[in-house]
Structures are given as C-alpha cells and as structure tokens.
Design a protein around this motif. Structure first.
Motif, PDB file in Angstrom:
ATOM      1  N   PRO A 297       0.846  -1.196   0.000  1.00  0.00           N
ATOM      2  CA  PRO A 297       0.000   0.000   0.000  1.00  0.00           C
ATOM      3  C   PRO A 297       0.879   1.242   0.000  1.00  0.00           C
ATOM      4  N   CYS A 298       0.535   2.236  -0.820  1.00  0.00           N
ATOM      5  CA  CYS A 298       1.379   3.422  -0.898  1.00  0.00           C
ATOM      6  C   CYS A 298       0.595   4.725  -0.749  1.00  0.00           C
ATOM      7  N   TRP A 299      -0.744   4.644  -0.664  1.00  0.00           N
ATOM      8  CA  TRP A 299      -1.534   5.883  -0.549  1.00  0.00           C
ATOM      9  C   TRP A 299      -2.994   5.521  -0.346  1.00  0.00           C
ATOM     10  N   VAL A 300      -3.778   6.443   0.190  1.00  0.00           N
ATOM     11  CA  VAL A 300      -5.235   6.318   0.191  1.00  0.00           C
ATOM     12  C   VAL A 300      -5.820   7.651  -0.235  1.00  0.00           C
ATOM     13  N   SER A 301      -6.969   7.597  -0.905  1.00  0.00           N
ATOM     14  CA  SER A 301      -7.600   8.836  -1.346  1.00  0.00           C
ATOM     15  C   SER A 301      -9.111   8.739  -1.211  1.00  0.00           C
ATOM     16  N   LEU A 302      -9.741   9.901  -1.150  1.00  0.00           N
ATOM     17  CA  LEU A 302     -11.185  10.008  -1.015  1.00  0.00           C
ATOM     18  C   LEU A 302     -11.689  11.050  -2.002  1.00  0.00           C
ATOM     19  N   MET A 303     -12.704  10.706  -2.780  1.00  0.00           N
ATOM     20  CA  MET A 303     -13.365  11.680  -3.639  1.00  0.00           C
ATOM     21  C   MET A 303     -14.658  12.095  -2.941  1.00  0.00           C
ATOM     22  N   ALA A 304     -14.721  13.338  -2.494  1.00  0.00           N
ATOM     23  CA  ALA A 304     -15.837  13.826  -1.685  1.00  0.00           C
ATOM     24  C   ALA A 304     -16.792  14.673  -2.514  1.00  0.00           C
ATOM     25  N   ARG A 305     -18.029  14.768  -2.066  1.00  0.00           N
ATOM     26  CA  ARG A 305     -18.997  15.618  -2.762  1.00  0.00           C
ATOM     27  C   ARG A 305     -18.734  17.092  -2.487  1.00  0.00           C
ATOM     28  N   ASP A 306     -18.234  17.405  -1.297  1.00  0.00           N
ATOM     29  CA  ASP A 306     -17.937  18.779  -0.909  1.00  0.00           C
ATOM     30  C   ASP A 306     -16.550  18.795  -0.284  1.00  0.00           C
ATOM     31  N   LEU A 307     -15.562  19.281  -1.036  1.00  0.00           N
ATOM     32  CA  LEU A 307     -14.174  19.222  -0.582  1.00  0.00           C
ATOM     33  C   LEU A 307     -13.977  19.984   0.718  1.00  0.00           C
ATOM     34  N   GLN A 308     -14.518  21.184   0.815  1.00  0.00           N
ATOM     35  CA  GLN A 308     -14.338  21.988   2.014  1.00  0.00           C
ATOM     36  C   GLN A 308     -14.964  21.326   3.236  1.00  0.00           C
TER      37      GLN A 308
ATOM     38  N   SER B 222       3.568  15.252   8.017  1.00  0.00           N
ATOM     39  CA  SER B 222       3.744  14.216   7.000  1.00  0.00           C
ATOM     40  C   SER B 222       2.442  13.991   6.237  1.00  0.00           C
ATOM     41  N   PRO B 223       2.526  13.769   4.915  1.00  0.00           N
ATOM     42  CA  PRO B 223       1.314  13.514   4.132  1.00  0.00           C
ATOM     43  C   PRO B 223       0.725  12.154   4.469  1.00  0.00           C
ATOM     44  N   VAL B 224      -0.602  12.117   4.648  1.00  0.00           N
ATOM     45  CA  VAL B 224      -1.248  10.866   5.036  1.00  0.00           C
ATOM     46  C   VAL B 224      -2.319  10.407   4.050  1.00  0.00           C
ATOM     47  N   ALA B 225      -2.927  11.335   3.297  1.00  0.00           N
ATOM     48  CA  ALA B 225      -4.034  10.957   2.425  1.00  0.00           C
ATOM     49  C   ALA B 225      -4.322  12.079   1.441  1.00  0.00           C
ATOM     50  N   GLY B 226      -5.080  11.751   0.409  1.00  0.00           N
ATOM     51  CA  GLY B 226      -5.526  12.748  -0.548  1.00  0.00           C
ATOM     52  C   GLY B 226      -7.041  12.839  -0.552  1.00  0.00           C
ATOM     53  N   ILE B 227      -7.582  14.044  -0.719  1.00  0.00           N
ATOM     54  CA  ILE B 227      -9.030  14.235  -0.831  1.00  0.00           C
ATOM     55  C   ILE B 227      -9.300  15.127  -2.035  1.00  0.00           C
ATOM     56  N   GLY B 228     -10.217  14.691  -2.882  1.00  0.00           N
ATOM     57  CA  GLY B 228     -10.567  15.463  -4.060  1.00  0.00           C
ATOM     58  C   GLY B 228     -12.063  15.696  -4.126  1.00  0.00           C
ATOM     59  N   ALA B 229     -12.470  16.649  -4.935  1.00  0.00           N
ATOM     60  CA  ALA B 229     -13.885  16.966  -5.114  1.00  0.00           C
ATOM     61  C   ALA B 229     -14.438  16.136  -6.271  1.00  0.00           C
ATOM     62  N   LEU B 230     -15.486  15.382  -6.001  1.00  0.00           N
ATOM     63  CA  LEU B 230     -16.121  14.579  -7.031  1.00  0.00           C
ATOM     64  C   LEU B 230     -16.948  15.472  -7.950  1.00  0.00           C
ATOM     65  N   ALA B 231     -16.809  15.290  -9.239  1.00  0.00           N
ATOM     66  CA  ALA B 231     -17.584  16.081 -10.185  1.00  0.00           C
ATOM     67  C   ALA B 231     -19.075  15.842  -9.955  1.00  0.00           C
ATOM     68  N   PRO B 232     -19.889  16.903  -9.902  1.00  0.00           N
ATOM     69  CA  PRO B 232     -21.324  16.765  -9.615  1.00  0.00           C
ATOM     70  C   PRO B 232     -22.055  15.807 -10.555  1.00  0.00           C
ATOM     71  N   ARG B 233     -21.591  15.690 -11.796  1.00  0.00           N
ATOM     72  CA  ARG B 233     -22.285  14.838 -12.764  1.00  0.00           C
ATOM     73  C   ARG B 233     -22.056  13.353 -12.514  1.00  0.00           C
ATOM     74  N   LEU B 234     -21.056  13.025 -11.697  1.00  0.00           N
ATOM     75  CA  LEU B 234     -20.746  11.627 -11.440  1.00  0.00           C
ATOM     76  C   LEU B 234     -21.564  11.106 -10.270  1.00  0.00           C
ATOM     77  N   GLN B 235     -22.375  10.102 -10.521  1.00  0.00           N
ATOM     78  CA  GLN B 235     -23.174   9.474  -9.476  1.00  0.00           C
ATOM     79  C   GLN B 235     -22.477   8.191  -9.042  1.00  0.00           C
ATOM     80  N   MET B 236     -21.754   8.269  -7.959  1.00  0.00           N
ATOM     81  CA  MET B 236     -21.016   7.106  -7.483  1.00  0.00           C
ATOM     82  C   MET B 236     -20.902   7.164  -5.975  1.00  0.00           C
ATOM     83  N   ALA B 237     -20.697   5.989  -5.379  1.00  0.00           N
ATOM     84  CA  ALA B 237     -20.566   5.911  -3.931  1.00  0.00           C
ATOM     85  C   ALA B 237     -19.275   6.592  -3.484  1.00  0.00           C
TER      86      ALA B 237
END
Length: 267
Positions: free
Chosen positions: A21-32, A63-78
């Motif tokens: 394992p080298c990283w974990v990330s989360l795509m969120a609906r609201d980044l802030q 130290s960096p632990v994870a990445g979080i990004g904003a999910l595009a509104p048009r994408l319907q995914m868990a």
C-alpha cells in the motif's frame, strides 16, 4: 508511451517496494466540508496538491497521510476511501487485472509524480495501482504508518491469489511483499511489518455496505472514544465498536458523505 516520472526530492520510487500500500484517497462531494470533518476528527491539516484547486493533501504532524478530491457533480457514485498499491509498471498490472476478470475503470493516467489507474477486483472491491514516486512512511508498516488496510472479501484465499498475481506478492521480484496465513486471515508483510490483512466472509449482494467486499482503511488515533465523539458531533456515524485480537479498541465510522473508515488505537 508516457514519459517515466522521476521521484521528487525526499521521495522514493514505487519500484523499490512492490505490491505494498502506498496511498489512500477520497473523492468527496464537498471538498471543504470533507476537510473540515477530517480536520476536526483526525487532526489533519490540508494543503493544495499538484492536481489543482479541487484536490488537497492531508497532513498529520508534518507528513502527508491521504488525498481528498472533489467529485464532479455529474458523477453518481458511492463515496469511499480507496487504497493504492505500488507497482513497477502500471500498464502491466492493469493488463493482469483485466486478464483475471477484474475491472480497470480509470486509466492508466499520467500525473505529475507518476502514473496510476483505478480498478476493482473480481468481487467488486475498489483499489488503485501506482507507478512512480512514493512516500516512504506509507510502506513501512511501523507504528507511525499513516494507515493500514483490511480487505473484507468473499474468499481470502482466492483474493490473495488475485492480488498476488496482479501485484507480484510473494514473487521473485526484488522488493516484493510476502504473504502468510494467520488466525484465519491472509497477511501482507514487508520486512517483518504487517501492511494489510485479507479476511473472508463478505457478501457481494448484501444490502449493508459494511459486509460487501471492500478495502477498509484503518487510521490510527490516540483515543478511540474521543475520536468517535468528535465524528458524531460533526455529522458522522458510529457503525460498530469492537476490540481487536491485540486487545486494542477500534470503531467503524461513516463520514457525512457516506464514506466508511475505521479508527484503531495507535500502537
């Protein structure tokens, strides 16, 4: 062919530790809102990464632990936490996934520090593969590692074969991870440190996401009770509390967006 990325200063290549394992990330609906939740609950601070305004990197104690990004509104995914594994060649690994009835959903794509792809195994558990620069602490497995992983799947044995063939576990490749069987689970090990576990019993068609096949990200915390209270106060939900085989408390949580994760007492 994409140009091979060189590791950034202070970073190493994913080719040095294969399959870890080298990283974990989360795509969120609201980044802030997501940053505010995890900042308050896990004590993370955030800085903009190299992928633009809609992506940030979480830091803990510098130290960096994870990445979080904003999910595009048009994408319907868990919304879910996704682990990434280091590979020597992302194209080869992506081909192996397809050959073994897994799915490559996105990529391989080029990024500033390497190349990656998003995939799912045969039972639907989502994961990523990464070729390029890596953060050494992520693959150390020591008590200060940012997280560790548990794959809840239908058959631990069959999953271990799939990931072993895709990620070169227990192979002749220099720097590869080893696997062993203990207490009914398959355990991924590097230099004597446990990096991940694979457990049987998940049900693919279960209505409850807690029992469907998935990679569960475990974040270590100093105080499980205090962290669960902080999560609840900020709109999260506590789904389960338990004691690990090592006698440590842990809790399964859901963030306000619906992403599942686990907190466990720091070693």
């Amino acid at each position: 062919m994409a140009e091979k990325a060189e590791p950034a200063p202070g970073m190493a290549s994913s080719a040095e530790v294969i399959g870890a394992p080298c990283w974990v990330s989360l795509m969120a609906r609201d980044l802030q809102a997501s940053q505010e939740f995890y900042g308050a609950v896990l004590g993370w601070s955030f800085h903009q990464g190299k992928l633009g305004d809609e992506f940030s990197v979480a830091y803990q104690d510098g130290s960096p632990v994870a990445g979080i990004g904003a999910l595009a509104p048009r994408l319907q995914m868990a919304i879910s936490w996704t682990p990434y594994f280091a590979v020597a060649n992302v194209d080869v690994s992506a081909s192996r996934i397809r050959e073994r009835s897994g799915t490559v959903a996105v990529g391989p794509l080029a990024f500033p520090l390497g190349r990656g792809a998003l995939a799912a195994d045969r039972d639907g558990a989502v994961f990523g593969i990464w070729e390029g620069a890596r953060i050494p602490d992520w693959q150390s497995g020591h008590k200060n590692a940012p997280a560790w992983l548990l794959l809840r799947t239908r058959s631990a044995f069959e999953a271990a074969i799939f990931y072993g063939e895709v990620l070169d576990w227990a192979s002749e490749h220099p720097g590869c991870c080893d696997v062993r069987y203990e207490d009914g689970e398959v355990v991924l090990v590097s230099h004597g440190h446990v990096l991940a576990r694979i457990s049987s019993g998940a049900e693919g068609a279960a209505p409850d996401p807690m029992v469907r096949p998935r990679w569960d990200v475990h974040f270590p915390v100093d105080d499980v009770d205090a962290t669960t209270r902080a999560a609840e106060e900020r709109g999260g939900e506590v789904l389960d509390r338990r004691i690990t085989k090592a006698g440590k408390p842990e809790a399964a949580l859901r963030d306000p967006d619906g992403a599942l994760f686990t907190i466990t007492e720091r070693l």
